[in-house]
Design a protein around this motif. Sequence first.
Motif, short mmCIF file in Angstrom:
data_model
loop_
_atom_site.label_atom_id
_atom_site.label_comp_id
_atom_site.label_asym_id
_atom_site.label_seq_id
_atom_site.Cartn_x
_atom_site.Cartn_y
_atom_site.Cartn_z
N TYR A 249 0.84 -1.21 0.00
CA TYR A 249 0.00 0.00 0.00
C TYR A 249 0.87 1.25 0.00
O TYR A 249 0.63 2.19 -0.77
CB TYR A 249 -0.89 -0.03 1.23
CG TYR A 249 -1.81 1.17 1.38
CD1 TYR A 249 -3.01 1.23 0.68
CD2 TYR A 249 -1.47 2.23 2.20
CE1 TYR A 249 -3.86 2.33 0.80
CE2 TYR A 249 -2.30 3.34 2.33
CZ TYR A 249 -3.49 3.38 1.62
OH TYR A 249 -4.32 4.48 1.74
N VAL A 250 1.89 1.25 0.86
CA VAL A 250 2.80 2.39 0.93
C VAL A 250 3.59 2.51 -0.37
O VAL A 250 3.82 3.61 -0.89
CB VAL A 250 3.75 2.24 2.13
CG1 VAL A 250 4.77 3.38 2.16
CG2 VAL A 250 2.95 2.22 3.43
N GLU A 276 6.13 11.35 2.30
CA GLU A 276 6.08 10.57 3.54
C GLU A 276 6.13 9.07 3.24
O GLU A 276 6.81 8.30 3.92
CB GLU A 276 4.81 10.90 4.31
CG GLU A 276 4.63 10.15 5.61
CD GLU A 276 5.62 10.57 6.70
OE1 GLU A 276 5.60 9.96 7.78
OE2 GLU A 276 6.41 11.51 6.46
N ALA A 277 5.42 8.65 2.20
CA ALA A 277 5.44 7.24 1.81
C ALA A 277 6.83 6.83 1.35
O ALA A 277 7.32 5.73 1.69
CB ALA A 277 4.43 7.00 0.69
N ASP A 302 0.21 3.08 9.20
CA ASP A 302 -0.58 3.98 10.05
C ASP A 302 -0.30 5.43 9.72
O ASP A 302 -1.23 6.27 9.65
CB ASP A 302 -0.28 3.72 11.53
CG ASP A 302 -0.80 2.36 12.00
OD1 ASP A 302 -1.62 1.77 11.27
OD2 ASP A 302 -0.39 1.90 13.08
N SER A 303 0.97 5.76 9.51
CA SER A 303 1.34 7.15 9.20
C SER A 303 0.74 7.60 7.87
O SER A 303 0.17 8.69 7.76
CB SER A 303 2.86 7.27 9.16
OG SER A 303 3.25 8.59 8.80
N VAL A 304 0.84 6.75 6.88
CA VAL A 304 0.33 7.11 5.55
C VAL A 304 -1.20 7.15 5.56
O VAL A 304 -1.81 8.05 4.96
CB VAL A 304 0.84 6.10 4.50
CG1 VAL A 304 0.13 6.30 3.17
CG2 VAL A 304 2.34 6.25 4.32
N THR A 309 -6.45 10.10 5.33
CA THR A 309 -7.70 10.58 5.95
C THR A 309 -7.75 12.10 5.97
O THR A 309 -8.79 12.70 5.64
CB THR A 309 -7.82 10.03 7.39
OG1 THR A 309 -7.79 8.60 7.35
CG2 THR A 309 -9.10 10.50 8.04
N LYS A 310 -6.64 12.74 6.32
CA LYS A 310 -6.58 14.21 6.34
C LYS A 310 -6.78 14.78 4.93
O LYS A 310 -7.45 15.80 4.75
CB LYS A 310 -5.24 14.67 6.89
CG LYS A 310 -5.08 14.43 8.39
CD LYS A 310 -3.73 14.94 8.86
CE LYS A 310 -3.56 14.73 10.37
NZ LYS A 310 -2.23 15.21 10.85
#
Length: 378
Positions: A249-250, A276-277, A302-304, A309-310
Amino acid sequence: MTSATAPTESAAADVATEGAVPAQAGPAEAEANIWVPGGESVPDEETPEDAAPVSDLVAEDARAFGVYARTGGWAFALMVARSVRPGGQAVGETPKISARRFSELAGCSAERVMRYYKAWDKAADDGLVPHFEALTPGQDVELPDSDAWLTYYASRSIAVSPRGHAISAAAEAEGIRPTKALEVAENPTALRAAILADPGTAEAARKALMDRLEEDPALRTELVRGIVRTDDLKKAVAAEAKAGDRVEYVRQIAENGQIKTAAGQKIEAPRELREEAERHLSLIDELDDDEEAGEWAREAYDSVRELVTKTVESDPDLRVKERRAKFYNSLQKATKVFEELTLDDAEDDVYEDDMLKRLEDLQQAIASCISAIQAKVQ
């Protein structure tokens, strides 16, 4: 070719213990490897010992040693070739004896004798040595150099089988001597012991199995069956699969710049999210093979996901599309479940009052949902 007299009958017992005979070497090398007590070199000048008479037995041993040093296994193969009766030659036509009888006299197995026999036969076909029919007991011939011996001699019976040829070819491709691989193949219990006791051997076995799985469907099936029948392994596979999905996913975001939202939408990833990814992916890719990636994958995911979501919530139009997609997905699932219900068994009294109550509640919930949607649409 080396002109040499084969070792005498006393040396024939070495056929039974071929692993213990001296290493093959040329005359110069053999002389250089002579061990002298006290570390002194062999003197060039004549000593009193040189002038002393030598026992016939000692002299015979020295000559036999010299023959083997120059010719290796050819010396013993000659004993077999000139003494063992070729196939198709009947008893009485020749003083030669069968391989079985020869092995009994030598105190070894007939199988071992036949390995020397076959080595000589191959060399004879290549014109390196005379054929069996041209040899008589006690006859001496020119013998090839020791370096050619391993080209024709298979030290293990497995080596002459199709399985042995495949193992030998694989060993040569890996740059090791076929005899080493054949020895392991003949003793799987020893291989099992090494795998159980040594992590390095276990890792080598794991890599070999992974390389083989692609071309061996039967082995792949057996391995999968063994895993699903073992609870701990089944849980470990599930955990690894989950970690792999998270990393993928990342990776999709980092490499393709696409986001897959919770509702299944695919949208372009903002630059901040993609960076970030990429950062998390570089950390995962730098892990050593023996390091666990599960925790790193969870943190990256979780971070990605938080940034995804944001991203969705910060865009009003995208937020509406996401909620619409979620609602539609839920509606499809509910429809599919309800369609699976059947009234075919009604006459069997399988239904209870509680089931009817739940259906009535569901009917009311659906009616309320329809009314709310109609009110918003109008």
